[in-house]
Design an enzyme around this catalytic site. Structure first.
Site, PDB file in Angstrom:
ATOM      1  N   SER A 258      -4.560 -39.137  63.126  1.00  0.00           N
ATOM      2  CA  SER A 258      -3.473 -38.199  63.405  1.00  0.00           C
ATOM      3  C   SER A 258      -2.714 -37.926  62.114  1.00  0.00           C
ATOM      4  CB  SER A 258      -2.503 -38.794  64.438  1.00  0.00           C
ATOM      5  OG  SER A 258      -1.319 -38.018  64.542  1.00  0.00           O
TER       6      SER A 258
ATOM      7  N   TYR B   7       2.533 -46.127  67.564  1.00  0.00           N
ATOM      8  CA  TYR B   7       1.377 -45.231  67.501  1.00  0.00           C
ATOM      9  C   TYR B   7       1.114 -44.799  66.062  1.00  0.00           C
ATOM     10  CZ  TYR B   7      -1.487 -41.040  68.305  1.00  0.00           C
ATOM     11  OH  TYR B   7      -2.476 -40.083  68.271  1.00  0.00           O
TER      12      TYR B   7
END
Length: 244
Positions: free
Chosen positions: A136, A149
């Site tokens: 990401s 995360y």
């Protein structure tokens, strides 16, 4: 992206929804035999109807022992996409042990475990292989309520490089794709407020979020022999966000 993966066997984790599901469909359409891994059996049932002949495996990748039982003898795999992830929303001061353990177990530890199964098989067979880790852009930038995360994706960035370095002599390439927000079910969970989504979109030079197809195309490119000299790298599918 039209590529031919005939004669190759691929394994995709997080295959039930979003990017993972469309990756399975694209690989299947391109001739690959696909092992589709998800913790949600109903998703695998519907996916099997869309892609007859895939091999569904239902397992919670956060459980080391269950994963070993389900995938430890998965057989020959030529292409691996580590896509499974969880993204709990908690601020730094709210992080719990349970959240930390669950997120790192699924997002990082399972990547190590599944990649070990696959890479050992490739080495034993003496074949080339390609592994793509779905990361990401938050591996590089902060985002509200995603400290754990984001940390897992930063860890995945270095893990990708370490894997590429160690597996390169065996002709196994390892890369990542790092998308901006994609409005899958997970993406909508991360940014549930339409006004927040609008403001975030405006911060992208292209004034848009990435589409699932954009990420899948990057995954397919890295899996294919069109990227034969690329390893240890990451493709930013971020609509220019990190340039702003």
């Amino acid at each position: 992206m039209q590529l031919n993966f005939s004669g190759l066997r691929a394994l995709v984790t997080g295959a039930g929804k979003g990017i993972g599901r469309d990756t399975v469909k694209a690989l299947h359409a391109s001739g690959a035999s696909v092992v589709a891994v998800s913790r949600t059996n109903t998703d695998l049932v519907s996916l099997s109807k869309e892609c007859p002949g895939i091999e569904p495996v239902c397992v919670d990748l956060g459980n080391w022992e269950a994963t070993e039982q389900a995938l430890g003898s998965v057989g020959p795999v030529d292409l691996l996409v580590n896509n499974a992830a969880v993204a709990p929303l908690q601020s730094f001061l709210e992080i719990t042990k349970e959240t930390f353990d669950r997120t790192f177990n699924v997002n990082v530890r399972s990547v190590i475990q599944v990649s070990q199964f696959v890479a050992r098989g490739m080495i034993a067979r003496g074949v080339q292989g390609s592994i793509v880790n779905v990361s990401s852009m938050v591996a590089y930038v902060t985002f509200p309520n995603l400290p754990v995360y984001s940390s897992t994706k930063s860890a995945l960035t270095m893990l990708t490089k370490a894997m590429a370095w160690e597996l390169g002599p065996h002709k196994i390439r390892v890369n990542s794709v790092n998308p901006t927000l994609v409005l899958t079910a997970m993406g909508k969970h991360v940014v549930p407020d339409p006004e927040m989504a609008r403001k975030l979109k405006e911060r992208h030079p292209l004034k848009k979020f990435a589409e699932v197809e954009d990420v899948v195309n990057s995954i397919l490119f890295l899996l294919s022999d069109r990227s034969v000299s690329i390893t240890g790298s990451g493709i930013l599918v971020d609509c220019g966000y990190l340039a702003s």
